[in-house]
Design a protein around this motif. Structure first.
Motif, PDB file in Angstrom:
ATOM      1  N   SER A  55     -38.926  25.626 -18.189  1.00  0.00           N
ATOM      2  CA  SER A  55     -37.733  25.997 -18.943  1.00  0.00           C
ATOM      3  C   SER A  55     -36.495  25.733 -18.090  1.00  0.00           C
ATOM      4  O   SER A  55     -36.510  25.972 -16.871  1.00  0.00           O
ATOM      5  N   PRO A  56     -35.420  25.250 -18.699  1.00  0.00           N
ATOM      6  CA  PRO A  56     -34.198  24.962 -17.927  1.00  0.00           C
ATOM      7  C   PRO A  56     -33.681  26.169 -17.146  1.00  0.00           C
ATOM      8  O   PRO A  56     -33.209  26.027 -16.023  1.00  0.00           O
ATOM      9  N   THR A  57     -33.803  27.345 -17.734  1.00  0.00           N
ATOM     10  CA  THR A  57     -33.313  28.552 -17.049  1.00  0.00           C
ATOM     11  C   THR A  57     -34.085  28.797 -15.765  1.00  0.00           C
ATOM     12  O   THR A  57     -33.498  29.069 -14.709  1.00  0.00           O
ATOM     13  N   ALA A  58     -35.414  28.691 -15.840  1.00  0.00           N
ATOM     14  CA  ALA A  58     -36.245  28.943 -14.664  1.00  0.00           C
ATOM     15  C   ALA A  58     -36.007  27.879 -13.590  1.00  0.00           C
ATOM     16  O   ALA A  58     -35.876  28.207 -12.397  1.00  0.00           O
ATOM     17  N   ILE A  59     -35.941  26.621 -13.997  1.00  0.00           N
ATOM     18  CA  ILE A  59     -35.734  25.535 -13.035  1.00  0.00           C
ATOM     19  C   ILE A  59     -34.348  25.648 -12.404  1.00  0.00           C
ATOM     20  O   ILE A  59     -34.180  25.427 -11.199  1.00  0.00           O
ATOM     21  N   ARG A  60     -33.358  26.014 -13.204  1.00  0.00           N
ATOM     22  CA  ARG A  60     -31.991  26.164 -12.668  1.00  0.00           C
ATOM     23  C   ARG A  60     -31.949  27.274 -11.616  1.00  0.00           C
ATOM     24  O   ARG A  60     -31.322  27.132 -10.564  1.00  0.00           O
ATOM     25  N   GLU A  61     -32.629  28.386 -11.892  1.00  0.00           N
ATOM     26  CA  GLU A  61     -32.661  29.499 -10.933  1.00  0.00           C
ATOM     27  C   GLU A  61     -33.424  29.106  -9.671  1.00  0.00           C
ATOM     28  O   GLU A  61     -33.027  29.460  -8.563  1.00  0.00           O
ATOM     29  N   ALA A  62     -34.520  28.378  -9.844  1.00  0.00           N
ATOM     30  CA  ALA A  62     -35.293  27.931  -8.677  1.00  0.00           C
ATOM     31  C   ALA A  62     -34.453  27.004  -7.809  1.00  0.00           C
ATOM     32  O   ALA A  62     -34.384  27.167  -6.577  1.00  0.00           O
ATOM     33  N   ALA A  63     -33.795  26.030  -8.433  1.00  0.00           N
ATOM     34  CA  ALA A  63     -32.981  25.074  -7.678  1.00  0.00           C
ATOM     35  C   ALA A  63     -31.819  25.781  -6.981  1.00  0.00           C
ATOM     36  O   ALA A  63     -31.522  25.506  -5.814  1.00  0.00           O
ATOM     37  N   ALA A  64     -31.160  26.697  -7.682  1.00  0.00           N
ATOM     38  CA  ALA A  64     -30.033  27.426  -7.091  1.00  0.00           C
ATOM     39  C   ALA A  64     -30.500  28.269  -5.903  1.00  0.00           C
ATOM     40  O   ALA A  64     -29.782  28.406  -4.899  1.00  0.00           O
ATOM     41  N   THR A  65     -31.700  28.813  -5.999  1.00  0.00           N
ATOM     42  CA  THR A  65     -32.240  29.617  -4.888  1.00  0.00           C
ATOM     43  C   THR A  65     -32.553  28.741  -3.691  1.00  0.00           C
ATOM     44  O   THR A  65     -32.260  29.110  -2.542  1.00  0.00           O
ATOM     45  N   PHE A  66     -33.112  27.573  -3.932  1.00  0.00           N
ATOM     46  CA  PHE A  66     -33.378  26.650  -2.822  1.00  0.00           C
ATOM     47  C   PHE A  66     -32.069  26.228  -2.143  1.00  0.00           C
ATOM     48  O   PHE A  66     -31.997  26.161  -0.908  1.00  0.00           O
TER      49      PHE A  66
END
Length: 272
Positions: A55-66
């Motif tokens: 999901s875009p929301t999950a991937i966006r949060e993962a990328a922002a955390t990295f």
């Protein structure tokens, strides 16, 4: 504590795999754990979101955390691992990664040259119409910062980093020539430096004067301004070619000849 949170993430990851019907509920808990103050927990949460959700929301949060870990973690080895994760996300979700381009470029504050190289390589793949101007402006500031910090940084490292920045800017302008006007006046100041970065700048300018004819006058004026201070034979060779090829009027040709005569000095030439 950190150990409990890591165990919880591991358990939630296992539950997502064994009871996929409840995955949304478990991922919600992982989202909550992204507020943890422990880098190891943040890393595991981001990895879990990346691997278990598209999901875009999950991937966006993962990328922002990295990206956050790149900015805050002290261990360069961990940062290099994080860049690998971001590379994987870029391959699958380039649009999401493009949204984080400027945040990613801020990670160039790290003095580690391998990390800077990886960040720039990753960033250049993320430039799009919407963000390329901001990216070039950021890189321009980084070039200026290397000059301001020249006395406090290792000279060789400073030159190497500037060369990486120049090549990255070159890549941006090849893809989006319209941004060249933002950077040519700044980069031309570095033509007088010794080393390969000056050659890269001169080759870049040679290409831009052909692709962006509206910058013709600005480029010629800048080249004539620094002509007498050039110390690199390779830079001078390319600069003479540009001036000779693109001096299209009598005035431009006269200015070029005058600059050459001033640099050579009075005749006859005698050994110094």
């Amino acid at each position: 504590g950190e150990s409990f949170q890591l165990a919880l993430v591991d358990t939630l990851k296992h539950l997502c795999k064994t009871t996929p019907g409840e995955k949304a509920k478990y991922l919600g808990v992982i989202f909550g754990l992204l507020g943890s103050k422990h880098p190891a927990v943040l890393f595991q949460c981001a990895c879990t979101l990346q691997s278990l959700s598209s999901s875009p929301t999950a991937i966006r949060e993962a990328a922002a955390t990295f990206v956050k870990l790149l900015n805050t973690h002290a261990d360069n080895n961990v940062k290099l691992i994080v860049t690998d994760r971001l590379e994987d996300i870029k391959k699958r979700f380039p649009d999401i990664m493009s949204e984080l381009l400027i945040d990613l470029l801020k990670c160039l504050a790290s003095p580690n040259m391998d990390l800077r190289r990886r960040i720039l390589e990753l960033s250049m793949d993320l430039t799009v119409d919407k963000n390329v101007e901001k990216a070039v402006q950021f890189l321009k500031k980084e070039v200026l910062r290397t000059q301001e910090e020249a006395n406090t940084m290792d000279k060789q490292a400073s030159h190497e980093y500037r060369q990486l920045l120049v090549r990255s800017i070159h890549q941006c302008t090849v893809k989006y020539p319209s941004v060249a006007g933002l950077i040519v006046p700044v980069l031309s100041e570095y033509l007088v430096e010794p080393g390969p970065s000056a050659v890269d700048v001169m080759l870049f300018i040679r290409e831009i004067i052909v692709k962006e004819p509206q910058l013709h006058d600005v480029i010629l004026a800048k080249l004539l301004e620094v002509f007498g201070s050039i110390t690199s034979a390779r830079v001078l060779r390319v600069m003479l070619w540009v001036l000779g090829t693109h001096s299209n009027t009598v005035e431009e040709a006269t200015n070029t000849v005058d600059a050459i005569k001033a640099a050579v000095g009075p005749l006859p030439l005698v050994p110094v």
